[in-house]
Design a protein around this motif. Structure first.
Motif, mmCIF file in Angstrom:
data_model
loop_
_atom_site.group_PDB
_atom_site.id
_atom_site.type_symbol
_atom_site.label_atom_id
_atom_site.label_comp_id
_atom_site.label_asym_id
_atom_site.label_seq_id
_atom_site.Cartn_x
_atom_site.Cartn_y
_atom_site.Cartn_z
ATOM 1 N N ASP A 192 2.558 -4.042 -0.636
ATOM 2 C CA ASP A 192 1.828 -4.638 -1.113
ATOM 3 C C ASP A 192 1.709 -6.198 -0.667
ATOM 4 O OD1 ASP A 192 0.116 -2.877 -1.960
ATOM 5 O OD2 ASP A 192 1.495 -2.721 -4.267
ATOM 6 N N LYS B 111 -0.446 -6.536 6.253
ATOM 7 C CA LYS B 111 -0.751 -6.030 7.308
ATOM 8 C C LYS B 111 -2.553 -5.685 7.109
ATOM 9 C CE LYS B 111 0.186 -2.823 3.670
ATOM 10 N NZ LYS B 111 -0.626 -2.810 3.094
ATOM 11 N N GLU C 292 -5.544 3.485 4.919
ATOM 12 C CA GLU C 292 -5.330 4.542 3.573
ATOM 13 C C GLU C 292 -5.230 3.483 2.998
ATOM 14 O OE1 GLU C 292 -2.344 7.504 4.960
ATOM 15 O OE2 GLU C 292 -3.990 8.244 6.129
ATOM 16 N N PRO C 293 -5.393 4.157 1.314
ATOM 17 C CA PRO C 293 -6.689 5.268 1.528
ATOM 18 C C PRO C 293 -8.353 4.151 0.604
ATOM 19 C CG PRO C 293 -5.604 4.300 -1.002
ATOM 20 C CD PRO C 293 -5.014 3.331 -0.138
ATOM 21 N N ARG D 2 -10.310 7.051 -3.717
ATOM 22 C CA ARG D 2 -8.586 5.811 -3.356
ATOM 23 C C ARG D 2 -9.330 4.810 -5.007
ATOM 24 N NH1 ARG D 2 -7.119 1.037 -0.316
ATOM 25 N NH2 ARG D 2 -7.057 -1.094 -1.781
ATOM 26 N N LEU E 138 -6.829 4.252 -7.754
ATOM 27 C CA LEU E 138 -6.279 3.038 -7.619
ATOM 28 C C LEU E 138 -6.891 2.012 -8.906
ATOM 29 C CD1 LEU E 138 -5.386 1.940 -4.079
ATOM 30 C CD2 LEU E 138 -3.738 2.804 -5.914
ATOM 31 N N MET F 292 -3.262 11.194 -2.783
ATOM 32 C CA MET F 292 -3.015 10.294 -1.396
ATOM 33 C C MET F 292 -3.416 11.302 -0.687
ATOM 34 S SD MET F 292 -2.763 7.199 -1.929
ATOM 35 C CE MET F 292 -2.463 6.153 -3.149
ATOM 36 N N ARG G 174 -5.815 11.183 2.906
ATOM 37 C CA ARG G 174 -4.123 11.640 4.119
ATOM 38 C C ARG G 174 -5.745 12.812 5.405
ATOM 39 N NH1 ARG G 174 0.075 10.320 2.888
ATOM 40 N NH2 ARG G 174 -1.230 8.449 3.186
ATOM 41 N N ARG H 65 -1.151 1.611 6.928
ATOM 42 C CA ARG H 65 -0.642 2.552 6.675
ATOM 43 C C ARG H 65 -0.928 4.685 7.019
ATOM 44 N NH1 ARG H 65 2.000 0.308 1.665
ATOM 45 N NH2 ARG H 65 0.834 -1.118 0.584
ATOM 46 N N SER I 60 3.653 5.057 3.857
ATOM 47 C CA SER I 60 3.356 4.790 2.381
ATOM 48 C C SER I 60 4.359 6.270 1.523
ATOM 49 C CB SER I 60 2.054 3.786 2.520
ATOM 50 O OG SER I 60 1.494 3.341 2.648
ATOM 51 N N SER I 61 2.895 7.692 1.867
ATOM 52 C CA SER I 61 3.502 8.141 0.584
ATOM 53 C C SER I 61 5.388 8.503 0.608
ATOM 54 C CB SER I 61 2.453 9.179 0.798
ATOM 55 O OG SER I 61 1.321 8.851 0.718
ATOM 56 N N TYR J 218 5.809 5.577 -1.937
ATOM 57 C CA TYR J 218 5.847 5.205 -2.895
ATOM 58 C C TYR J 218 5.357 6.208 -4.377
ATOM 59 C CZ TYR J 218 3.526 0.169 -1.695
ATOM 60 O OH TYR J 218 3.403 -0.626 -1.642
ATOM 61 N N GLN J 219 5.167 7.372 -3.516
ATOM 62 C CA GLN J 219 5.483 8.161 -4.393
ATOM 63 C C GLN J 219 6.869 8.877 -3.970
ATOM 64 O OE1 GLN J 219 2.214 8.352 -2.484
ATOM 65 N NE2 GLN J 219 2.335 6.900 -4.839
ATOM 66 N N LEU K 212 -1.699 -0.025 -8.564
ATOM 67 C CA LEU K 212 -0.446 0.261 -8.139
ATOM 68 C C LEU K 212 0.434 -1.410 -7.793
ATOM 69 C CD1 LEU K 212 0.008 2.831 -5.977
ATOM 70 C CD2 LEU K 212 0.604 2.820 -7.825
HETATM 71 P P1 TMP Z 1 -3.301 -0.823 -0.018
HETATM 72 O O1 TMP Z 1 -3.641 -2.647 -0.659
HETATM 73 O O2 TMP Z 1 -2.663 -1.251 0.956
HETATM 74 O O3 TMP Z 1 -4.857 -0.715 0.557
HETATM 75 O O4 TMP Z 1 -3.034 0.458 -0.200
HETATM 76 C C1 TMP Z 1 -3.162 0.499 -2.121
HETATM 77 C C2 TMP Z 1 -2.484 0.866 -2.802
HETATM 78 O O5 TMP Z 1 -2.554 2.439 -2.413
HETATM 79 C C3 TMP Z 1 -0.805 0.331 -2.082
HETATM 80 O O6 TMP Z 1 -0.129 -0.310 -3.295
HETATM 81 C C4 TMP Z 1 0.049 1.937 -2.181
HETATM 82 C C5 TMP Z 1 -0.345 2.841 -2.489
HETATM 83 N N1 TMP Z 1 0.091 4.241 -1.935
HETATM 84 C C6 TMP Z 1 0.514 4.609 -1.908
HETATM 85 O O7 TMP Z 1 0.867 4.541 -3.386
HETATM 86 N N2 TMP Z 1 0.707 6.121 -1.349
HETATM 87 C C7 TMP Z 1 0.175 6.290 -0.045
HETATM 88 O O8 TMP Z 1 0.042 7.248 0.429
HETATM 89 C C8 TMP Z 1 -0.836 5.272 -0.229
HETATM 90 C C9 TMP Z 1 -1.800 5.555 1.765
HETATM 91 C C10 TMP Z 1 -0.636 4.251 0.074
#
Ligand code: TMP
Length: 201
Positions: A11, A15, A38-39, A49, A53, A68, A72, A94, A98-99, A102-103, A151
């Motif tokens: 974050d 980007k 995304e998302p 989303r 979120l 997520m 996608r 993204r 990202s997945s 993050y995941q 997040l």
């Molecule tokens: P963004 O702030 O870039 O719009 O992304 C939103 C949040 O979602 C960011 O904290 C990252 C998270 N994210 C995931 O955890 N997994 C994913 O696959 C994607 C695409 C975003």
């Protein structure tokens, strides 16, 4: 020829600005370019989303990965695949990376497991180029200010794990790592030289 470019990073790495800059440069070359993210880029995705979120209730890590991936799947079928099929360039803020970060790593679900889930979501569509914007956590936090979603509000170990995961995945998978600690113009030049080197637009 259609090309799929993905901008990645934690974050507040800038980007979305860099997606705009790359897309503008490609358009200057006369290319058809679709900018996306995304998302949430499709109507269904926007609802997904918000679910993942904007809520205050805890989200199970597997549920988070599936939501997520659902976003996608819709994004690929509604936006990415049609654009590539008509010969456009797609520049996305993204995608699967990202997945994985993050995941797969941040939530500890495992990179291989999350990747497998995403095979189904993407029907095998892969980026031609992944660029990771790399920014120290201190600099990212200074840019972020107050958190705007669930997040972003997570600090500490999770943020460190995601940050380190991007570096490690970039190294092992040949993703380009670009230093994001500069002015938007400086970062845009670095990003553009990677695009030119790797894809010769
Ligand atoms: P963004 O702030 O870039 O719009 O992304 C939103 C949040 O979602 C960011 O904290 C990252 C998270 N994210 C995931 O955890 N997994 C994913 O696959 C994607 C695409 C975003």
């Amino acid at each position: 020829m259609a090309r799929f470019v993905v901008l990645e990073g934690g974050d507040a790495t800038g980007k979305s600005t860099q997606v705009e800059r790359v897309a503008a440069r490609l358009r200057e070359r006369g290319l058809d370019v679709v900018e996306t993210f995304e998302p949430g880029a499709t109507p269904l995705g926007a609802r997904l989303r918000a679910l993942v979120l904007d809520g205050i209730e805890p989200v199970d890590p597997v549920a988070e990965a599936l939501l997520m991936a659902a976003d996608r799947a819709q994004h690929v079928s509604e936006v990415v695949r049609p654009a590539l099929a008509r010969g456009a360039w797609v520049v996305s803020d993204r995608f699967v990376p990202s997945s994985l970060a993050y995941q797969g790593v941040g939530r500890g679900l495992g990179v291989a497991e999350v990747e497998q889930l995403n095979q189904l979501a993407t029907a095998g569509i892969q980026p031609d180029l992944v660029i990771v914007l790399d920014l120290s956590l201190e600099a990212a936090r200074a840019r972020l200010g107050a958190p705007t979603d669930r997040l972003e509000g997570e600090v500490g170990e999770f943020a460190v794990a995601v940050h380190d995961a991007y570096r490690e995945l970039a190294r092992s998978r040949g993703w380009a790592l670009v230093d994001a600690d500069g002015t938007p113009d400086e970062v845009a030049s670095a990003v553009w030289s990677v695009v030119c080197d790797r894809l010769s637009p």
